[in-house]
Scaffold this motif. Sequence first.
Motif, short mmCIF file in Angstrom:
data_model
loop_
_atom_site.label_atom_id
_atom_site.label_comp_id
_atom_site.label_asym_id
_atom_site.label_seq_id
_atom_site.Cartn_x
_atom_site.Cartn_y
_atom_site.Cartn_z
N VAL A 31 7.96 9.65 -8.18
CA VAL A 31 6.70 8.93 -8.10
C VAL A 31 5.91 9.18 -9.37
O VAL A 31 5.60 10.33 -9.70
CB VAL A 31 5.87 9.37 -6.86
N ASP A 63 0.85 -1.19 0.00
CA ASP A 63 0.00 0.00 0.00
C ASP A 63 0.89 1.24 0.00
O ASP A 63 1.97 1.25 0.60
CB ASP A 63 -0.88 0.03 1.25
N ARG A 64 0.43 2.27 -0.64
CA ARG A 64 1.17 3.53 -0.72
C ARG A 64 1.50 4.07 0.66
O ARG A 64 2.54 4.70 0.86
CB ARG A 64 0.35 4.53 -1.53
N GLN A 123 0.61 3.41 -8.83
CA GLN A 123 1.77 4.28 -8.77
C GLN A 123 3.02 3.41 -8.89
O GLN A 123 3.02 2.26 -8.45
CB GLN A 123 1.86 5.06 -7.45
N GLU A 143 2.41 8.33 -11.33
CA GLU A 143 1.04 7.89 -11.08
C GLU A 143 0.35 7.56 -12.40
O GLU A 143 0.43 8.33 -13.36
CB GLU A 143 0.29 8.99 -10.35
N VAL A 147 3.18 0.23 -6.37
CA VAL A 147 2.42 0.35 -5.12
C VAL A 147 0.98 0.68 -5.48
O VAL A 147 0.67 1.07 -6.60
CB VAL A 147 2.99 1.43 -4.17
N SER A 148 0.11 0.54 -4.48
CA SER A 148 -1.31 0.84 -4.69
C SER A 148 -1.76 1.91 -3.70
O SER A 148 -1.47 1.83 -2.51
CB SER A 148 -2.15 -0.42 -4.48
N THR A 149 -2.48 2.91 -4.21
CA THR A 149 -3.03 3.94 -3.33
C THR A 149 -4.30 3.46 -2.64
O THR A 149 -4.77 4.09 -1.70
CB THR A 149 -3.32 5.24 -4.11
#
Length: 182
Positions: free
Chosen positions: A78, A60-61, A166, A80, A156-158
């Motif tokens: 970063v 997770d972010r 991302q 997105e 990663v995941s927001t």
Amino acid sequence: MKIFQRPHMPLPVGVAERREERLGKQPSVRLGTSDRDLSPLAAALLGYWQSSRPAGGVPDRSAFDALRLTRWLGYLSVYEHEPERDDFRNRLEGTYVGNLTGENWTGRRASDVDARFGSSFLADLREVRDRAEPAAHLIKVFQKEFSLTERVLLPVSTVPGGKPDQIFVAIFANGNRPVQKT
């Protein structure tokens, strides 16, 4: 004027030379994420990503906030995902990355990088997103062909438990010898 300079972290003897041979005239070469040639700083970042990863997913972010990443902050950008364009926008450019390249790409897209330098950056980001696995590459800095770097891409995941949206892009200078122009 350089605002931010990280201490020099040389690679073990002979690693830079082997990297130069491996890269040759190619713009990039894929490294294994367990590759013994990864610099200590890159290997530590990859280890942090792996330790933050839930089984079968991506971190997770929230695991990648500034306090946890202080050791690597200047090296990170970063990107997105923008689903409507299937492209990635640079939301944050590390100061060391900007110093290394001489440019700040904040707000620009991966496709802009490809258009300017004839690279495969967007395809690399898409592959990392689709596979939900990190990747490492040995690359020449587009703006300075004599500069050899390693690039680590970390999805990663927001959204907790979600798909990658991302990609953290870390750039670490080789540090020993410049690539010989041919």
